[in-house]
Design a protein around this motif. Sequence first.
Motif, short mmCIF file in Angstrom:
data_model
loop_
_atom_site.label_atom_id
_atom_site.label_comp_id
_atom_site.label_asym_id
_atom_site.label_seq_id
_atom_site.Cartn_x
_atom_site.Cartn_y
_atom_site.Cartn_z
N LYS A 1 0.82 -1.21 0.00
CA LYS A 1 0.00 0.00 0.00
C LYS A 1 0.86 1.26 0.00
CE LYS A 1 -3.53 2.38 2.73
NZ LYS A 1 -4.35 2.33 3.97
N LYS A 2 0.47 2.24 -0.80
CA LYS A 2 1.14 3.53 -0.82
C LYS A 2 0.65 4.35 0.38
CE LYS A 2 2.93 2.44 -4.83
NZ LYS A 2 4.37 2.10 -5.00
N HIS A 3 1.54 5.12 0.98
CA HIS A 3 1.19 5.92 2.15
C HIS A 3 1.00 7.38 1.77
CE1 HIS A 3 3.21 2.83 5.09
NE2 HIS A 3 2.13 2.37 4.49
N HIS A 4 -0.11 7.96 2.22
CA HIS A 4 -0.40 9.38 1.96
C HIS A 4 -0.72 10.09 3.27
CE1 HIS A 4 -0.61 9.23 -2.50
NE2 HIS A 4 -1.00 7.99 -2.30
N PRO A 5 0.08 11.06 3.68
CA PRO A 5 1.39 11.39 3.11
C PRO A 5 2.45 10.40 3.60
CG PRO A 5 0.95 12.80 4.99
CD PRO A 5 -0.30 11.96 4.79
N PRO A 6 3.56 10.28 2.88
CA PRO A 6 4.60 9.35 3.31
C PRO A 6 5.38 9.91 4.48
CG PRO A 6 5.32 10.54 1.38
CD PRO A 6 3.91 10.98 1.63
N GLU B 1 9.11 10.00 6.74
CA GLU B 1 10.54 10.00 6.42
C GLU B 1 11.10 8.57 6.33
OE1 GLU B 1 13.06 12.70 6.28
OE2 GLU B 1 11.29 13.85 5.71
N LYS B 2 10.60 7.68 7.19
CA LYS B 2 11.16 6.33 7.28
C LYS B 2 10.47 5.32 6.35
CE LYS B 2 14.15 7.48 10.40
NZ LYS B 2 15.61 7.52 10.06
N ASP B 3 9.45 5.75 5.64
CA ASP B 3 8.78 4.83 4.71
C ASP B 3 9.73 4.37 3.61
OD1 ASP B 3 6.26 4.57 5.78
OD2 ASP B 3 5.39 6.20 4.61
N GLU B 4 9.65 3.09 3.25
CA GLU B 4 10.45 2.62 2.12
C GLU B 4 10.10 3.41 0.88
OE1 GLU B 4 9.46 -1.16 4.58
OE2 GLU B 4 8.44 0.69 3.96
N VAL B 5 11.09 3.63 0.04
CA VAL B 5 10.91 4.52 -1.11
C VAL B 5 9.87 3.97 -2.09
CG1 VAL B 5 12.73 3.53 -2.55
CG2 VAL B 5 12.21 5.97 -2.71
N TRP B 6 9.65 2.65 -2.10
CA TRP B 6 8.65 2.08 -3.01
C TRP B 6 7.22 2.34 -2.54
CZ3 TRP B 6 5.72 -1.35 -0.37
CH2 TRP B 6 6.30 -2.04 0.69
N ARG B 7 7.07 2.97 -1.38
CA ARG B 7 5.73 3.38 -0.93
C ARG B 7 5.23 4.59 -1.72
NH1 ARG B 7 3.14 -0.50 2.23
NH2 ARG B 7 4.61 -1.38 3.72
N LEU B 8 6.09 5.18 -2.54
CA LEU B 8 5.71 6.34 -3.33
C LEU B 8 4.99 5.91 -4.60
CD1 LEU B 8 9.00 8.44 -3.04
CD2 LEU B 8 6.86 8.81 -1.79
N ASP B 9 4.07 6.76 -5.06
CA ASP B 9 3.35 6.50 -6.29
C ASP B 9 4.32 6.32 -7.46
OD1 ASP B 9 0.94 6.69 -4.99
OD2 ASP B 9 0.59 8.79 -5.56
N ARG B 10 4.00 5.39 -8.34
CA ARG B 10 4.74 5.10 -9.58
C ARG B 10 6.10 4.45 -9.34
NH1 ARG B 10 2.20 7.23 -14.01
NH2 ARG B 10 3.31 5.48 -14.98
N ILE B 11 6.40 4.08 -8.10
CA ILE B 11 7.63 3.32 -7.83
C ILE B 11 7.22 1.92 -7.37
CG2 ILE B 11 9.75 3.14 -6.47
CD1 ILE B 11 9.85 6.12 -6.27
N LYS B 12 7.44 0.95 -8.21
CA LYS B 12 7.06 -0.42 -7.91
C LYS B 12 8.14 -1.09 -7.08
CE LYS B 12 5.74 -4.74 -10.22
NZ LYS B 12 5.57 -5.42 -11.53
N LYS B 13 7.70 -1.84 -6.08
CA LYS B 13 8.66 -2.56 -5.25
C LYS B 13 9.50 -3.51 -6.11
CE LYS B 13 8.99 -5.36 -1.06
NZ LYS B 13 8.23 -6.06 0.02
N ASP B 14 10.81 -3.36 -6.00
CA ASP B 14 11.79 -4.15 -6.77
C ASP B 14 11.70 -3.88 -8.28
OD1 ASP B 14 12.77 -5.42 -4.47
OD2 ASP B 14 11.19 -6.93 -4.56
#
Length: 306
Positions: free
Chosen positions: A148-153, A155-168
Amino acid sequence: MYDNEEIKSENGEALEVAICDITNGYTIIYTGSLSSAPVDFFILDGQINSNKRRTPWTSSDFNESILTSREDKPSSLISVKNNQFYLKCGVCSVKNLVVTDNSCWTKFKTFCLGAKITAENVLHEFGMIGEAVSEPFNVYDKRGKGTKKHHPPSEKDEVWRLDRIKKDGPIHKKLSLFKEISEDGIQNVGEFREALHQKGRTALKMYLGMTNSEKTWNQIESHLMEGVVDVPTNYDPTFQANFHFMETGQGNFNQNVEFIQENQNFQTIGELGPNSNVNNDLPEDLRSQLNVDIPPSPLGHMKLGA
């Protein structure tokens, strides 16, 4: 929201439904038999209240939009632990209302929540009573909740929690190889923001191979900086400075700012305000970002028109 989760209002509290008199400015009907009538809920196809509709929905549209569970789903599409919802003084609090399936199989991939009075004795006494329809909303498969993407993210959220960035995915892998901020690469949102501040968007877009993907980059950057009142990221990347804000008051002012310019050995800490020297010393594009009013989140509710 995800399937098999309770439907709640936008502020996370129980959904409230009211029955209103449309001839009197939508005032709530507090007294009389109508103020304690039973209310039935339905899951509707999101198309009924889509912004692509050119005409308002009708009672016929409501009935035709009621969805039932798919053939391969044994349970009902909508589930409640207590099947009876009764208005009390014209209002009822809706709890334990659960959607058991995701909305990906519908045309617009959305559902609407519909409310309607079906009790024959009430309809016989009052005639036609208008239905209520919520705004369309997505219901996702709970199996995907782990990504799940976090809104708002944070500081410690993994970078793939951002929109348009798929995990791995390719962007995630390239960020993990960016060693100029951390030996382990860019792993979280805070490190990504730091890289953006230090290197500028042009350098990062080139590194990620996104110079011709402006729309995707804008979505990533918008989510990255969501909820942050900070240094604009369109400054000259040759000016490499970090700005850190520590809020000490309730307003946009009465804050402390720590300003560190990396190529000079000094540090200034002062109070931001209309007459502050620190405020006057900051770059013009930063000063323009300080007086920002953030509107409160809207609280959604449904109405039943009588």
